[in-house]
Write an enzyme that holds these catalytic residues in place. Structure first.
Site: not given
Ligand code: G6D
Length: 349
Positions: A104, A178, A311
């Site tokens: 991210h 998100h 997403e």
């Molecule tokens: C966890 O694996 C998930 C991710 O896909 C998500 O975006 C994140 O939490 C907030 O790591």
């Protein structure tokens, strides 16, 4: 159409919350910090307006926000395997904030910055441009990147998020939002009984670290087949190895190359429906398989599987830099992608 702004001061942090409202009562609020969406209020089939996105009770929690509630995500969404990529033979190393991977946008991604913003009002629509410059080598990404995210609400009950980026050097660019949705209006209710459609014949297999292996798996005859509306929870607890790795869905679905509705989420009891169209390639469906114990709007503690993050993005860069070409942004080339959310109600039978 109405727009309002309010100043928010949290210790050394000052930013604004902007609220857009149309004549049907749909209200969308977001922060100039991280572009974080704090509210999408839509009516149920009896006209009751409720917030359908996960939000914190206390705004201070948005400063840390481990679950990225409502956030703009960038320069890249998802995990990048082993936290590196190469362009023209040069290797770029990223922060490994997701175990051995980068996630991210790194340790301080696009969700952790205050954006300049500009409001444009028209008769049937209000646009808000959120923009910033991401300096060359911010979080290890080459190129000075001018990024603009536009939130637009219209009188026809559509909400559009448009992402635009142009970089001084070849770089990676793969943004998303998100927000976590629960159309019931209550985040004490499981997401498992929501119905979901995804216009995708394949999904991206993940490895034990939840990054793409590069294998695209046909959804047919698997718990990942959402080519027809069905309950999210119908097969979520099956013995499928991919679901066990992620403790639920946390996978990119690759859209079929056609126009029209790509995603449809519905909650029968409230009658609320959300349809999504996009010119983007994929959507990571994350059924909020974990909770960091967040205190959410209304004061309750968030439990797992109380919402679903949709997403919309390009497939994340996985093993051996698979799918990297999807996220490549050539220098001085402006890339624009849009995601359209439509809200309406259907009477439950
Ligand atoms: C966890 O694996 C998930 C991710 O896909 C998500 O975006 C994140 O939490 C907030 O790591």
């Amino acid at each position: 159409m109405k727009v309002s702004e309010r100043k928010i001061k949290l210790s050394a942090n000052e930013f604004d919350e902007i609220t857009l409202e149309n004549s049907n009562g749909i209200r969308i609020s977001f922060l100039s910090y991280g572009g974080i969406i704090t509210r999408i209020e839509v009516p149920d089939h009896q006209g009751k307006l409720e917030n359908i996105v996960l939000a914190y009770e206390n705004y201070e929690d948005y400063l840390s926000n481990p679950g990225y509630l409502g956030s703009i995500i960038g320069r890249t969404a998802g995990r990048i395997k082993n936290g590196y990529f190469t362009i023209d033979g040069r290797r770029y190393n990223l922060a490994k904030n997701y175990g051995e991977n980068s996630g991210h946008g790194g340790a301080k991604g696009f969700d952790k910055y205050v954006y300049n913003y500009e409001i444009s009002e028209a008769e049937n629509r209000i646009d808000v441009d959120l923009s910033r410059v991401s300096p060359h080598m911010e979080e290890g990404y080459p190129g000075e990147l001018y990024v603009k995210v536009t939130y637009s609400l219209s009188e026809d009950d559509t909400f559009i998020i448009q992402y635009s980026g142009v970089s001084s050097e070849d770089t990676l660019f793969n943004m998303t939002n998100h927000s976590y949705f629960n159309l019931s209006g209550s985040f004490d209710e499981s997401i498992k009984y929501h119905e979901l459609f995804i216009d995708a014949d394949h999904y991206s297999e993940i490895d034990e670290s939840k990054t793409p292996t590069g294998n695209l798996i046909e959804v047919a005859d698997t718990p990942f087949d959402f080519r027809y509306m069905r309950e999210i929870g119908e097969e979520m607890n099956s013995e499928d190895e991919q679901l066990k790795i992620a403790n639920g869905y946390d996978h990119a679905f690759l859209f079929r190359n056609n126009t029209g509705t790509k995603i449809r989420l519905a909650h029968r009891y409230s009658g609320r429906v959300m349809e999504i169209e996009t010119d983007n390639q994929a959507v990571v469906v994350y059924t909020q398989n974990f909770s960091q114990g967040q205190i959410i709007q209304g004061g309750s503690t968030l439990e797992p599987y109380r919402s679903v993050a949709l997403e919309v993005q390009k497939p994340p860069v996985g093993s051996n830099e698979v799918f990297k070409e999807c996220s490549l942004l050539p220098s001085n080339h402006t890339q624009v992608t849009s995601t359209i959310f439509r809200f309406f109600t259907e009477d439950s039978e």
